[in-house]
Scaffold this active site. Structure first.
Site, short mmCIF file in Angstrom:
data_model
loop_
_atom_site.label_atom_id
_atom_site.label_comp_id
_atom_site.label_asym_id
_atom_site.label_seq_id
_atom_site.Cartn_x
_atom_site.Cartn_y
_atom_site.Cartn_z
N GLY A 38 2.81 5.48 -3.33
CA GLY A 38 3.84 6.37 -4.15
C GLY A 38 3.67 6.53 -5.47
O GLY A 38 3.85 7.30 -6.26
N CYS A 90 0.98 -1.32 0.13
CA CYS A 90 0.01 0.05 0.03
C CYS A 90 0.92 1.14 0.00
O CYS A 90 0.43 2.20 -0.87
CB CYS A 90 -0.91 0.05 1.33
SG CYS A 90 -2.34 -1.07 1.14
N ASP A 91 1.87 1.22 0.86
CA ASP A 91 2.91 2.43 0.77
C ASP A 91 3.36 2.68 -0.54
O ASP A 91 3.33 3.72 -1.18
CB ASP A 91 4.15 2.14 1.77
CG ASP A 91 4.02 2.73 3.01
OD1 ASP A 91 3.01 3.58 3.16
OD2 ASP A 91 4.59 2.11 4.15
N LEU A 92 3.88 1.42 -1.27
CA LEU A 92 4.60 1.50 -2.67
C LEU A 92 3.49 1.91 -3.59
O LEU A 92 3.66 2.94 -4.47
CB LEU A 92 5.47 0.35 -2.99
CG LEU A 92 6.43 0.04 -2.02
CD1 LEU A 92 6.90 -1.34 -2.33
CD2 LEU A 92 7.74 1.08 -2.20
#
Length: 410
Positions: A177, A172-174
């Site tokens: 981004g 989810c972070d990636l």
């Protein structure tokens, strides 16, 4: 910033006011494609990833280096009036601001979109947060684990009947981004046509939801709630990891042609005659029995032997690599999935490269991550601050810079 090679985003000025991963990954992608990205950090402690290390030295964090190559770094106290004014002056001629604080935090500092748009109407202002800039959860903190849980990803990951597990990478972070960078580039393309900037808003939880393409549409179309399937595909079979004599092999027989090729390659034409495996729908209904039958047969040879046999017949397959094996594979080496820079503390550092190859303006890794405040003087003087202004800001602790003798290499 002097670049020896041109990039697709050469000339784009980005002010990176981010922490940890999601926002930093957005600006990292922009930097790799040629943008001049200036990373803003707190004096003294810097980005939180500087302390994600076994070393007490904040400059020796591989986590920080991974997210901040190709960027210049300045140290500014955003809580001070003078520090806020520094950001406003830098934003006045920036093309993009990227931030990933909780919604409202930048507004309270006088550095939100409306504040900076008043200074620079063409500004593209990108916010990455846990739940987005609107909605009842907007002020909650954003963490990849929570986003994986609330996006539904954890509910479909792992094996049936086991405790919930997250995806092994911070997906989810990636993804947030990636979507943020996509939004910035889209807004930039729009600005080239209209001359107008805009606000770009994305979130970790929506980045997770966007990945549930099959699962959400199973709910929309059939009213079924998807469950974990281990390594198996929920819409095709066999499409999963199967046991061999020395490990596992990933096999993707996603259509009838490949199913036929698979049975022929492994010497099991009888499976083609079996009524319960006649069509993909049949194989899905009888997936557990099919998996058992295939695994029992594949146990007689090694993964490498089966890979060679199946590839010769055009069956998509591959060994299950650990991370070390990935980077030893000759194909990955040929595709140049890594590159190196020299860091003043860590020495030679290996980086993952951008997985998009542009023929005329390719991405490049040309500088390692900055030391804390390494480029404060360079950036501010370049952007119109006088020596007297710089020294006054330094004396007031509104900014900080690295002592030059600590820099062994750029």
């Amino acid at each position: 910033m002097t670049r020896t090679k041109s990039g697709a985003l050469d000339g784009l000025k980005v002010l990176d006011i981010t922490q940890v991963m999601a926002g930093a990954y957005c600006s990292l992608l922009l930097a790799d494609l040629g943008a001049d990205v200036v990373k803003v950090e707190r004096p003294g402690t810097g980005d939180d990833t500087r302390r994600m290390s076994e070393s007490a030295d904040i400059e020796a964090s591989h986590a920080f280096v991974a997210m901040n190559r190709n960027k210049r770094g300045i140290a500014v106290d955003l809580k001070s009036d003078a520090g806020q004014e520094v950001i406003r002056r830098l934003a006045a001629d920036a093309d993009v601001v990227v931030e990933n604080f909780r919604p409202g935090a930048m507004d309270r500092l006088g550095l939100g979109y409306e504040h900076l748009r008043a200074i620079n109407p063409g500004l593209i202002y990108c916010s990455v947060s846990g739940f987005g800039a609107t909605g009842p959860y907007r002020e909650l903190g954003g963490f990849d684990l929570v986003a994986q849980a609330m996006s539904g990803i954890m509910s479909v990951t792992g094996h049936p009947g086991t405790d919930p597990v997250k995806v092994g990478v911070p997906i989810c972070d990636l993804n947030a981004g990636l979507f943020a960078a996509f939004g910035v580039v889209s807004a930039y393309a729009s600005r080239l046509l209209t001359g107008e900037g805009q606000y770009v808003d994305t979130s970790l939880v929506e980045a997770g939801i966007a990945a549930t393409v099959w699962e959400s549409n199973e709910w929309f179309g059939a009213g079924r709630v998807a469950e974990p399937t281990g390594s198996a595909h929920r819409l095709a079979a066999p499409y999963e990891a199967l046991g061999t004599a020395d490990g596992h092999i990933a096999v993707g027989a996603a259509n009838q042609r490949v199913w036929t090729a698979l049975c022929t390659a492994i010497g099991r034409p009888d499976l083609l005659e079996a009524e319960q495996y006649a069509t993909n729908a049949d194989r899905l209904r009888n997936r557990v029995d099919l998996s058992t039958a295939l695994t029992d047969h594949l146990q007689h040879r090694t993964t490498a032997e089966w890979v060679e046999l199946l590839r010769a017949r055009g069956v998509p397959c591959g060994p299950i690599y650990d991370i070390a094996a990935v980077h030893r594979d000759p194909h990955m080496i040929d595709r140049q999935v890594t590159d190196t820079t020299t860091h003043p503390v860590l020495g030679s550092v290996t980086h993952l490269t951008v997985p998009v190859k542009l023929s005329r303006t390719p991405a490049h890794i040309e500088r390692t991550a900055p030391l804390l405040g390494q480029h404060t003087r360079e950036v501010l003087l370049q952007r119109g601050f006088s020596e007297e202004e710089f020294e006054a800001l330094l004396a007031s602790d509104a900014i900080a810079e690295t002592i030059p003798h600590t820099i062994a290499a750029n």
